[in-house]
Design an enzyme around this catalytic site. Sequence first.
Site, mmCIF file in Angstrom:
data_model
loop_
_atom_site.group_PDB
_atom_site.id
_atom_site.type_symbol
_atom_site.label_atom_id
_atom_site.label_comp_id
_atom_site.label_asym_id
_atom_site.label_seq_id
_atom_site.Cartn_x
_atom_site.Cartn_y
_atom_site.Cartn_z
ATOM 1 N N SER A 158 0.849 -1.187 0.000
ATOM 2 C CA SER A 158 0.000 0.000 0.000
ATOM 3 C C SER A 158 0.885 1.237 0.000
ATOM 4 O O SER A 158 2.027 1.188 0.486
ATOM 5 C CB SER A 158 -0.874 0.017 1.257
ATOM 6 O OG SER A 158 -1.471 1.285 1.456
ATOM 7 N N TYR A 194 -0.899 -1.012 10.125
ATOM 8 C CA TYR A 194 -1.055 -1.312 8.690
ATOM 9 C C TYR A 194 0.145 -0.818 7.880
ATOM 10 O O TYR A 194 0.683 -1.543 7.031
ATOM 11 C CB TYR A 194 -2.347 -0.658 8.206
ATOM 12 C CG TYR A 194 -2.687 -0.865 6.751
ATOM 13 C CD1 TYR A 194 -3.129 -2.113 6.298
ATOM 14 C CD2 TYR A 194 -2.605 0.182 5.845
ATOM 15 C CE1 TYR A 194 -3.465 -2.294 4.958
ATOM 16 C CE2 TYR A 194 -2.943 0.004 4.508
ATOM 17 C CZ TYR A 194 -3.377 -1.235 4.074
ATOM 18 O OH TYR A 194 -3.712 -1.417 2.752
ATOM 19 N N LYS A 241 2.629 -3.188 5.782
ATOM 20 C CA LYS A 241 2.769 -3.033 4.331
ATOM 21 C C LYS A 241 4.204 -2.644 3.941
ATOM 22 O O LYS A 241 4.672 -2.989 2.848
ATOM 23 C CB LYS A 241 1.760 -2.014 3.808
ATOM 24 C CG LYS A 241 0.310 -2.518 3.831
ATOM 25 C CD LYS A 241 0.163 -3.854 3.122
ATOM 26 C CE LYS A 241 -1.295 -4.159 2.777
ATOM 27 N NZ LYS A 241 -1.427 -5.509 2.181
#
Length: 270
Positions: free
Chosen positions: A148, A161, A165
């Site tokens: 991401s 997150y 990522k």
Amino acid sequence: MHIMGTLDGKVAIVSGSGRGIGREVALKLASEGASVVVNDLDKDPADETVAEITAAGGRAVACVGSVTEEGFAERFVQTAVDAFGGLDIIVNNAGYTWDTVIQKMTDEQWDAILDVHLKAPFRILRAAQPFIKANPVPYHRKVVNVSSVSGVFGNPGQANYSSAKAGVIGLTKTMAKEWGRYKVNVNGVAFGFILTRMTEATAADETFVEIEGRRIKVGVSPQIMEAVKRTHPLGRPGTPAEAAGAIYLLCTPDADYVSGQVLNVDGASR
């Protein structure tokens, strides 16, 4: 009807492919001739994707379960070998977000997101290695790991997150070096704002998804959505089909000398 395409005869496993981007990836790979193992946490979405592929003349089976489960990775790989006799394409896509600022983030929140986004792809690749080593092929196998732009640039409220990522990028670059000798290309895609069930709802809607017994709030604020439309070079978020297209490109023979790369798929928003 037998589908002839650029991936004819290949076998793919796609995690988290009952919905959203993963579903579009499974449909795209199947439409180009690949046999696909579809995975989702829930049976119904997985079965629906399989049914859509088979109705269009493609080949697919479901492997239902959480990518974070002990033993799942081995079962996922074995399903491809048992159902279709091989494994050529691995797409690590499954995941979700569970956001909050760091001072409010619990260990459970951190661990859950690291487990699904980073440990699960690691386990799936580890489980695939014995088969890949023992079964050389005259073409290049493909791995595409979903990262991401949050993992590239960071994003407030996403310490878990973004870290996971970013870790996916490190995993991708390392596996490209380890698996080059097996004729495997390993690449990543770093998605920007793509419209999925995680982002379609607005934060004010109080929309929740149920994931492994946890009720997790999803959605983005209407202000962010408006800002995207106003400031994004393309004037809109991406679609799951567009996201899937980028993954498909890295699965084709045209990308045989592309490895260890992470493609930002964000419509030039950064």
